[in-house]
Design an enzyme around this catalytic site. Sequence first.
Site, PDB file in Angstrom:
ATOM      1  N   HIS A 396       0.837  -1.211   0.000  1.00  7.55           N
ATOM      2  CA  HIS A 396       0.000   0.000   0.000  1.00  7.55           C
ATOM      3  C   HIS A 396       0.862   1.247   0.000  1.00  7.55           C
ATOM      4  CE1 HIS A 396       1.036   0.572   4.154  1.00  7.55           C
ATOM      5  NE2 HIS A 396       0.042   1.383   4.448  1.00  7.55           N
ATOM      6  N   ALA A 398       5.410   2.638   0.288  1.00  7.60           N
ATOM      7  CA  ALA A 398       6.814   2.257   0.412  1.00  7.60           C
ATOM      8  C   ALA A 398       7.059   1.507   1.722  1.00  7.60           C
ATOM      9  CB  ALA A 398       7.697   3.501   0.341  1.00  7.60           C
TER      10      ALA A 398
END
Length: 474
Positions: A396, A398
């Site tokens: 969703h 980094a």
Amino acid sequence: MEKPITGTDLLALGYTESTILGIALKIANSAYSAQAKDVVLPLFKKVKDYPENFLDDEVLEPLATAMIEEANAPKDEIIPLIENAQPYSIFGESHIEPGAKAQMDIAMKLPVTVAGALMPDAHQGYGLPIGGVLATKNAIIPYGVGVDIGCRMALSVYDIPEHHFYENEAKYKRELIAHTKFGAGHGYHGQHKADHGVLDSPDFNLNRFVKNLHDKAWSQLGTSGGGNHFVEFGIIEFEQADEVLGIQKGRYLALLTHSGSRGFGATIAGHYTRLAKDLCKLPKEAANLAYLDLNSQEGQEYWIAMNLAGDYASACHQVIHDKMAKAIGAQVLAKVENHHNFAWKEILNGEEVIVHRKGATPAGKGVMGIIPGSMTAPGFLVRGRGEASAINSASHGAGRQMSRTQAIKSITKADMRQVLKDHGVSLIGAGRDEAPMAYKDIDMVMAAQTGLVDVVAKFTPKIVRMADDGSRED
């Protein structure tokens, strides 16, 4: 009595290895030591089977009382975990901290678990790790969904070319400040309150608890939370036309938002997590994974409330995006939205399961999603490949590589100013805990999930607004 009564003798009568056995042996070999075994053993068999008949026996009363007390003692309510849990898929394992994997290991031991997967942005959270995907059989885990129910990404691609943004950057910054509000507890009042059909949902009448949250939901409609929530303008580049979205090759101005269900969702999460913990006793290491049976009243209530919070989170984004499009006079060429911190009913290996995605993007075949980087790193508009081993999911974002405390201690204001300048990003709000350096390399994360999603376009942040009051996600 020629020989003493032994533990083996009593075990043969149905006694078990416990303190009761010790009491029985002591009485048998003291008070009845002069009697034959074939007389004593039938008597002790009667005591075991009918202890209530011996409560007035001056010798056997202590044994009978102990038996009755043991029978009436509260049973051990702890639900045991499965020791030999099945394996699960891990994407980008070399970049995932041990704490996240340890949490996923525990989640896989739940008796309701069917399958699991860990995304490449995974890091340690509460209960299920952030970046964890867990499929269960007819059970919903409030902390498997997360505190910020329905947290999501929303992207609007405008009919405004890149050069227009650079020529009018001050205007876009002004409108971004005017039409957004951030932070824990912050909302609108009176005539400034937004409106949306979600506020008329009959699900607000689910019970008194949810009904009492209606005013909070109304006041915070169209606002964003603290922590890593943001509203930002940026340039999105399509290297080739996308027929499904109807977008031609080119570089466009776009608005990207990240936020959830605000205090409304957080209060629901807290209430039903406490309820789950009361009803579902798990070992200490798994306590935050307490679940509700979907066939129970409590499970059904949470399911309805969770979906209402998801609809509300979506409405918050819609209000922001509608305000912004009107303020800048833009036409929306395409809009993409996806959520995480949620649970869905899906089919996996031919059976219906409840898929929890706590900080993971739905990535079924052809499903559109947005995976952001950081305030300076690019985000990606993606299309899911429907990878079964990932339970049709992707990262969703980094993912953090530093805790908030670590970031504040190790990153200076000068460091942060410099990296923003190097990337040409104008920042409104946010603290060092959200500095770009606190996050993993988004390119590394994307490289670890090439089998999960296809990249459709690349989004580069230019003006970023976040909470400036030090608040966290709420």
